[in-house]
Design an enzyme around this catalytic site. Structure first.
Site, mmCIF file in Angstrom:
data_model
loop_
_atom_site.group_PDB
_atom_site.id
_atom_site.type_symbol
_atom_site.label_atom_id
_atom_site.label_comp_id
_atom_site.label_asym_id
_atom_site.label_seq_id
_atom_site.Cartn_x
_atom_site.Cartn_y
_atom_site.Cartn_z
ATOM 1 N N TYR A 5 0.841 -1.207 0.000
ATOM 2 C CA TYR A 5 0.000 0.000 0.000
ATOM 3 C C TYR A 5 0.878 1.261 0.000
ATOM 4 O O TYR A 5 0.675 2.175 -0.804
ATOM 5 C CB TYR A 5 -0.919 -0.028 1.219
HETATM 6 N N1 LIG Z 1 -10.014 5.144 4.382
HETATM 7 C C1 LIG Z 1 -8.819 5.581 4.729
HETATM 8 O O1 LIG Z 1 -8.393 5.493 5.907
HETATM 9 C C2 LIG Z 1 -7.931 6.242 3.695
HETATM 10 C C3 LIG Z 1 -6.826 6.997 4.154
HETATM 11 C C4 LIG Z 1 -6.007 7.583 3.212
HETATM 12 C C5 LIG Z 1 -6.263 7.426 1.866
HETATM 13 N N2 LIG Z 1 -7.340 6.681 1.465
HETATM 14 C C6 LIG Z 1 -7.556 6.508 0.031
HETATM 15 O O2 LIG Z 1 -8.800 7.082 -0.318
HETATM 16 C C7 LIG Z 1 -9.346 6.374 -1.450
HETATM 17 C C8 LIG Z 1 -10.786 5.982 -1.160
HETATM 18 O O3 LIG Z 1 -10.795 5.159 -0.021
HETATM 19 P P1 LIG Z 1 -12.126 4.848 0.837
HETATM 20 O O4 LIG Z 1 -11.716 4.927 2.246
HETATM 21 O O5 LIG Z 1 -13.247 5.647 0.338
HETATM 22 O O6 LIG Z 1 -12.275 3.300 0.487
HETATM 23 P P2 LIG Z 1 -13.520 2.464 -0.064
HETATM 24 O O7 LIG Z 1 -13.122 1.037 0.067
HETATM 25 O O8 LIG Z 1 -14.764 2.906 0.601
HETATM 26 O O9 LIG Z 1 -13.597 2.898 -1.594
HETATM 27 C C9 LIG Z 1 -12.727 2.418 -2.569
HETATM 28 C C10 LIG Z 1 -13.536 2.186 -3.835
HETATM 29 O O10 LIG Z 1 -12.630 1.724 -4.851
HETATM 30 C C11 LIG Z 1 -13.295 0.720 -5.577
HETATM 31 N N3 LIG Z 1 -12.372 -0.199 -6.226
HETATM 32 C C12 LIG Z 1 -11.543 -1.084 -5.644
HETATM 33 N N4 LIG Z 1 -10.931 -1.825 -6.566
HETATM 34 C C13 LIG Z 1 -11.376 -1.413 -7.768
HETATM 35 C C14 LIG Z 1 -11.129 -1.806 -9.101
HETATM 36 N N5 LIG Z 1 -10.305 -2.828 -9.389
HETATM 37 N N6 LIG Z 1 -11.755 -1.160 -10.100
HETATM 38 C C15 LIG Z 1 -12.621 -0.146 -9.823
HETATM 39 N N7 LIG Z 1 -12.908 0.266 -8.585
HETATM 40 C C16 LIG Z 1 -12.289 -0.357 -7.564
HETATM 41 C C17 LIG Z 1 -14.107 -0.034 -4.522
HETATM 42 O O11 LIG Z 1 -15.146 -0.825 -5.105
HETATM 43 C C18 LIG Z 1 -14.606 1.106 -3.665
HETATM 44 O O12 LIG Z 1 -15.859 1.579 -4.104
HETATM 45 C C19 LIG Z 1 -8.418 5.184 -1.690
HETATM 46 O O13 LIG Z 1 -7.522 5.491 -2.721
HETATM 47 C C20 LIG Z 1 -7.677 5.052 -0.380
HETATM 48 O O14 LIG Z 1 -6.428 4.426 -0.544
HETATM 49 C C21 LIG Z 1 -8.192 6.094 2.345
#
Ligand SMILES: NC(=O)c1ccc[n+]([C@@H]2O[C@H](COP(=O)([O-])OP(=O)(O)OC[C@H]3O[C@@H](n4cnc5c(N)ncnc54)[C@H](O)[C@@H]3O)[C@@H](O)[C@H]2O)c1
Length: 309
Positions: free
Chosen positions: A188
């Protein structure tokens, strides 16, 4: 020699000017600096849940036409119907971002159905949450495919149109894990460091070509309470809180609307990153242990992906 001296002087003056500008802008409310995006078309990947869904709804509320992509068709359609219910304009596409050809094919369909994209938000992300040597190859490949390779392919599809019109914005959702390594997040962190480097390089490329109308923003939040990182711990929540998704998305929207280049969430991450740059690595390790960053993933559950092997 005289030329170098003049150049150095001009550079120093510019440095001071932009430093002061940065400090002043930090105190100006975002609403004063926000650009009008009501005629823009926005594409958000991973809009089927979490902050992707919230961003899609916020962009639609600003009057944008929204294009939502996700591999989770059900979640994506829920996002689209939520936007339609509120009177917004939205088109949903089912796309697996691990497949470059699917990305190219769907991008062509989008251009035919909806037209050019003005704001591209590379948001979709996955986390495995396993120690590196326990992480099977296919999950490492998936992390890199979704969290960074897909950024390359979507940008290849939509950036040329933005450059041609000298109008656009590339937004990359990275993470604080794009600046700090964390035990249990090797794949990650590698993908998020890449996303930070990708964003910065594209910004420099655009600048060096004099393309002033296309902006980039990289978003680097600490943990957000969306479910993706369920189970993670933070030792001092008053310093490094697990963020509320609504709060995080409001800050992300402000950053995009103000053409901010880097958003660290919470802001005080800047001190940790600066310390990391200045201190010997052993000191960083001691601090990481004290803040329990090294074992923040020990009780990680995520979205149940631990069952996958
Ligand atoms: N949640 C956290 O703590 C956090 C912290 C920092 C950064 N982020 C980043 O923020 C972004 C959103 O995260 P989130 O917390 O909303 O997570 P989430 O899991 O709610 O959303 C991620 C989305 O990406 C989609 N996805 C995954 N694989 C896929 C693929 N192969 N093709 C198309 N879509 C795909 C999933 O279906 C999901 O809807 C991510 O990039 C994550 O790394 C999250």
């Amino acid at each position: 020699m005289a030329n170098v001296f003049v150049e150095l002087l001009v550079t120093l003056l510019k440095l001071v000017y932009y430093w002061i500008e940065g400090i002043v802008l930090a105190f100006v409310p975002a609403s004063f600096l926000a650009k009008d995006i009501s005629h823009d078309t926005v594409l958000i990947t991973g809009a089927g849940s979490g902050i992707g869904r919230l961003m899609a709804i916020k962009f639609a509320e600003k009057g944008c036409r929204v294009v939502v992509w996700d591999v989770n068709n059900k979640g994506n359609e829920e996002t689209a119907s939520e936007i339609r219910k509120r009177g917004g304009k939205v088109t949903a596409y089912s796309v697996d971002l691990t497949d470059r050809h699917q990305i190219y094919k769907t991008a062509s369909e989008v251009k035919k159905d909806v037209g050019q994209i003005d704001i591209l938000v590379n948001n979709a992300g996955v986390v495995t949450g396993k120690k590196f040597l326990h992480c099977p190859d296919h999950l490492i490949i998936r992390t890199m495919d979704v969290n960074i390779m897909a950024h390359f392919w979507t940008a290849k599809c939509f950036l040329p149109g933005m450059i041609e019109r000298n109008h656009g914005h590339l937004v990359n959702i990275a993470s604080s894990a794009g600046f700090v390594g964390v035990s249990g997040l090797a794949d990650y962190c590698a993908s998020k460091y890449s996303a930070v480097g990708f964003d910065e390089s594209i910004r420099f490329e655009l600048n060096s070509q004099g393309i002033t109308g296309v902006h980039t923003t990289v978003i680097c939040p600490f943990f957000i309470n969306t479910g993706m990182f369920d189970g993670v711990k933070t030792r001092f929540p008053f310093l490094l809180p697990i963020l509320d998704p609504e709060y995080a998305v409001n800050k992300i929207m402000d950053a995009i609307l103000c053409n901010q280049t880097v958003l660290l969430l919470p802001k005080n991450l800047v001190f940790f990153i600066a310390l990391k740059g200045m201190l010997p690595t052993k000191c960083c390790q001691i601090l990481a242990d004290f803040f329990q960053i090294s074992n923040s993933m020990d009780e990680f559950k995520g979205r149940g992906e631990k069952k996958e092997n």
